[in-house]
Write a protein that holds these residues in place. Structure first.
Motif, PDB file in Angstrom:
ATOM      1  N   GLY A  43       0.837  -1.174  -0.122  1.00 46.64           N
ATOM      2  CA  GLY A  43      -0.157   0.106  -0.003  1.00 46.64           C
ATOM      3  C   GLY A  43       0.959   1.063   0.023  1.00 46.64           C
ATOM      4  N   TYR A  44      -0.019   2.363  -0.005  1.00 42.95           N
ATOM      5  CA  TYR A  44       0.714   3.757  -0.104  1.00 42.95           C
ATOM      6  C   TYR A  44      -0.272   4.688   0.538  1.00 42.95           C
ATOM      7  CZ  TYR A  44       2.968   7.886  -1.799  1.00 42.95           C
ATOM      8  OH  TYR A  44       3.481   9.167  -1.950  1.00 42.95           O
ATOM      9  N   SER A  45       0.472   5.536   1.488  1.00 46.80           N
ATOM     10  CA  SER A  45      -0.337   6.608   2.220  1.00 46.80           C
ATOM     11  C   SER A  45       0.906   7.597   2.641  1.00 46.80           C
ATOM     12  CB  SER A  45      -1.036   6.056   3.337  1.00 46.80           C
ATOM     13  OG  SER A  45      -1.672   6.900   4.151  1.00 46.80           O
ATOM     14  N   GLU A  46       0.518   9.024   2.314  1.00 46.13           N
ATOM     15  CA  GLU A  46       1.065  10.006   2.852  1.00 46.13           C
ATOM     16  C   GLU A  46       2.679   9.933   2.483  1.00 46.13           C
ATOM     17  OE1 GLU A  46      -0.125  10.717   6.778  1.00 46.13           O
ATOM     18  OE2 GLU A  46      -2.085  11.224   6.131  1.00 46.13           O
ATOM     19  N   GLY A  47       3.031   9.658   1.544  1.00 48.71           N
ATOM     20  CA  GLY A  47       4.599   9.457   1.325  1.00 48.71           C
ATOM     21  C   GLY A  47       5.267   8.353   1.741  1.00 48.71           C
ATOM     22  N   LYS A  48       4.441   7.420   2.293  1.00 51.39           N
ATOM     23  CA  LYS A  48       5.006   6.066   2.696  1.00 51.39           C
ATOM     24  C   LYS A  48       4.346   4.883   2.140  1.00 51.39           C
ATOM     25  CE  LYS A  48       6.219   8.236   7.051  1.00 51.39           C
ATOM     26  NZ  LYS A  48       5.855   8.267   8.697  1.00 51.39           N
ATOM     27  N   LYS A  69       3.870 -19.757  11.718  1.00 50.32           N
ATOM     28  CA  LYS A  69       3.629 -18.688  11.283  1.00 50.32           C
ATOM     29  C   LYS A  69       4.302 -17.220  11.694  1.00 50.32           C
ATOM     30  CE  LYS A  69      -1.100 -20.328  10.036  1.00 50.32           C
ATOM     31  NZ  LYS A  69      -2.403 -20.326  10.055  1.00 50.32           N
ATOM     32  N   PHE A  70       4.539 -16.250  10.641  1.00 48.83           N
ATOM     33  CA  PHE A  70       4.693 -15.029  11.102  1.00 48.83           C
ATOM     34  C   PHE A  70       4.211 -13.990  10.386  1.00 48.83           C
ATOM     35  CE2 PHE A  70       7.463 -16.282   7.424  1.00 48.83           C
ATOM     36  CZ  PHE A  70       7.306 -15.140   6.736  1.00 48.83           C
ATOM     37  N   LEU A  71       4.169 -12.638  10.935  1.00 47.93           N
ATOM     38  CA  LEU A  71       3.698 -11.414  10.176  1.00 47.93           C
ATOM     39  C   LEU A  71       4.699 -10.642  10.440  1.00 47.93           C
ATOM     40  CD1 LEU A  71       1.412  -9.842   9.064  1.00 47.93           C
ATOM     41  CD2 LEU A  71       0.500  -9.268  11.219  1.00 47.93           C
ATOM     42  N   ILE A  72       5.025  -9.829   9.179  1.00 46.18           N
ATOM     43  CA  ILE A  72       5.951  -8.546   9.185  1.00 46.18           C
ATOM     44  C   ILE A  72       5.664  -7.743   8.491  1.00 46.18           C
ATOM     45  CG2 ILE A  72       8.514  -7.898   8.493  1.00 46.18           C
ATOM     46  CD1 ILE A  72       9.016 -10.756   8.298  1.00 46.18           C
ATOM     47  N   SER A  73       5.322  -6.293   9.133  1.00 48.51           N
ATOM     48  CA  SER A  73       4.963  -5.131   8.724  1.00 48.51           C
ATOM     49  C   SER A  73       5.880  -3.870   8.464  1.00 48.51           C
ATOM     50  CB  SER A  73       3.835  -4.691   9.507  1.00 48.51           C
ATOM     51  OG  SER A  73       2.628  -5.523   9.646  1.00 48.51           O
ATOM     52  N   PHE A  74       6.009  -3.692   7.181  1.00 48.20           N
ATOM     53  CA  PHE A  74       7.264  -2.680   6.944  1.00 48.20           C
ATOM     54  C   PHE A  74       6.487  -1.345   6.591  1.00 48.20           C
ATOM     55  CE2 PHE A  74       9.184  -6.608   5.442  1.00 48.20           C
ATOM     56  CZ  PHE A  74      10.551  -6.512   5.904  1.00 48.20           C
ATOM     57  N   ILE A  75       7.171  -0.259   7.216  1.00 41.21           N
ATOM     58  CA  ILE A  75       6.790   1.175   6.579  1.00 41.21           C
ATOM     59  C   ILE A  75       8.043   1.848   5.979  1.00 41.21           C
ATOM     60  CG2 ILE A  75       5.973   3.554   7.310  1.00 41.21           C
ATOM     61  CD1 ILE A  75       3.810   1.324   7.309  1.00 41.21           C
ATOM     62  N   ILE A  76       7.885   2.260   4.855  1.00 37.49           N
ATOM     63  CA  ILE A  76       9.239   2.622   4.029  1.00 37.49           C
ATOM     64  C   ILE A  76       8.911   4.149   3.451  1.00 37.49           C
ATOM     65  CG2 ILE A  76      10.949   2.121   2.212  1.00 37.49           C
ATOM     66  CD1 ILE A  76       9.907  -0.715   2.448  1.00 37.49           C
ATOM     67  N   PRO A  77       9.526   4.963   4.005  1.00 36.58           N
ATOM     68  CA  PRO A  77       9.344   6.372   3.309  1.00 36.58           C
ATOM     69  C   PRO A  77       9.904   6.494   2.100  1.00 36.58           C
ATOM     70  CG  PRO A  77      10.008   6.594   5.654  1.00 36.58           C
ATOM     71  CD  PRO A  77      10.129   5.114   5.289  1.00 36.58           C
ATOM     72  N   ALA A  78       8.984   7.192   1.140  1.00 37.91           N
ATOM     73  CA  ALA A  78       9.408   7.199  -0.233  1.00 37.91           C
ATOM     74  C   ALA A  78      10.834   8.244  -0.471  1.00 37.91           C
ATOM     75  CB  ALA A  78       8.392   7.815  -1.076  1.00 37.91           C
ATOM     76  N   LYS A  79      10.985   9.167   0.261  1.00 35.31           N
ATOM     77  CA  LYS A  79      11.984  10.135   0.242  1.00 35.31           C
ATOM     78  C   LYS A  79      13.116  10.261   1.480  1.00 35.31           C
ATOM     79  CE  LYS A  79       9.364  12.769  -2.682  1.00 35.31           C
ATOM     80  NZ  LYS A  79       8.866  14.637  -3.129  1.00 35.31           N
ATOM     81  N   GLU A  80      13.130   9.205   2.216  1.00 35.89           N
ATOM     82  CA  GLU A  80      13.820   9.160   3.367  1.00 35.89           C
ATOM     83  C   GLU A  80      14.735   8.027   3.284  1.00 35.89           C
ATOM     84  OE1 GLU A  80      12.009   9.893   6.992  1.00 35.89           O
ATOM     85  OE2 GLU A  80      10.848  11.399   6.277  1.00 35.89           O
ATOM     86  N   GLU A  81      15.669   7.787   4.290  1.00 36.18           N
ATOM     87  CA  GLU A  81      16.601   6.574   4.400  1.00 36.18           C
ATOM     88  C   GLU A  81      16.201   6.070   5.691  1.00 36.18           C
ATOM     89  OE1 GLU A  81      20.690   7.716   4.280  1.00 36.18           O
ATOM     90  OE2 GLU A  81      20.522   8.320   2.333  1.00 36.18           O
ATOM     91  N   THR A  82      15.179   6.016   6.194  1.00 33.30           N
ATOM     92  CA  THR A  82      14.622   5.251   7.365  1.00 33.30           C
ATOM     93  C   THR A  82      13.605   4.529   6.968  1.00 33.30           C
ATOM     94  OG1 THR A  82      13.035   7.070   8.097  1.00 33.30           O
ATOM     95  CG2 THR A  82      15.304   7.317   8.886  1.00 33.30           C
TER      96      THR A  82
END
Length: 217
Positions: A132-137, A152-165
């Motif tokens: 997904g995508y929301s507010e630049g992330k 079983k496992f669940l991994i949730s990533f949040i990746i900013p489009a313009k940052e290195e974090t």
């Protein structure tokens, strides 16, 4: 590129290629694409590139004002070792979806063959992905299972489009403890969770594990 204009309507069509492009702090290599722009809609009828040694190809549409999207991508041969040197395995996936961000997502399946973190034995992972995508992330959820057994496992990533974090939340469990322990015969369940935050080059990791079971040789 070919540009056609009729009154205020501008239509752009063309193709481009390059050895290296940067996108969301990722190196896309051997990029080749067809591009179309009309009435505020950007289309990639064909798009292919290499990422982490793997081959990715598909098509996409994005309308910035309405956040309308449509995508259909597949990838294979993505090396986990290129993400983390001690981790082995080859990733394949597909993602498909359409709608409007942020309420709609692209979904698909993923599989990792011969996944291994030495000295643990090799395993296999299968599961479902949600993008997904929301507010630049960008967001990516991986709901999977280590085979064989119910691990079983669940991994949730949040990746900013313009940052290195980035951030990642991980939780899961193992009921087949032969995948983790050097001796056989353990009966029980190992639960784990982790939280990763910070720069991709030096993230901060917090986590916890607990073991429940009647037999521990």
């Amino acid at each position: 590129f070919e540009v056609t204009q009729k009154n205020e309507d501008v239509y752009v069509k063309g193709s481009f290629s390059g050895e290296l492009f940067k996108f969301a702090d990722q190196n896309l290599r051997d990029v080749s694409a067809q591009l179309e722009w009309q009435a505020g809609t950007l289309r990639f009828p064909e798009l292919q590139f290499r990422l982490h040694e793997g081959s990715i190809k598909g098509n996409a549409l994005f309308e910035p004002l309405s956040q309308k999207f449509e995508m259909d991508f597949s990838g294979e041969g993505v090396s986990l070792a290129s993400l983390y040197p001690n981790l082995k395995g080859m990733l394949a996936f597909n993602l498909k979806g359409k709608g409007n961000f942020p309420q709609d997502y692209a979904r698909g399946q993923f599989e990792v063959k011969d996944v291994q973190y030495p000295p643990l034995p090799k395993s296999e992972i299968k599961g479902e992905a949600k993008f997904g995508y929301s507010e630049g992330k960008f967001s990516l959820d991986l709901d999977g299972n280590f085979l064989p057994g119910e691990n079983k496992f669940l991994i949730s990533f949040i990746i900013p489009a313009k940052e290195e974090t980035f951030s990642a939340d991980i939780r899961g469990s193992f009921t087949n403890l032969n995948l983790l322990l050097p001796w056989k015969g353990t009966v029980g369940r190992l639960n784990y969770l982790a939280e990763i935050r910070g720069k991709k080059t030096a993230p901060q990791v917090k986590g916890a594990i607990d073991f429940q079971g009647p037999v521990f040789p």
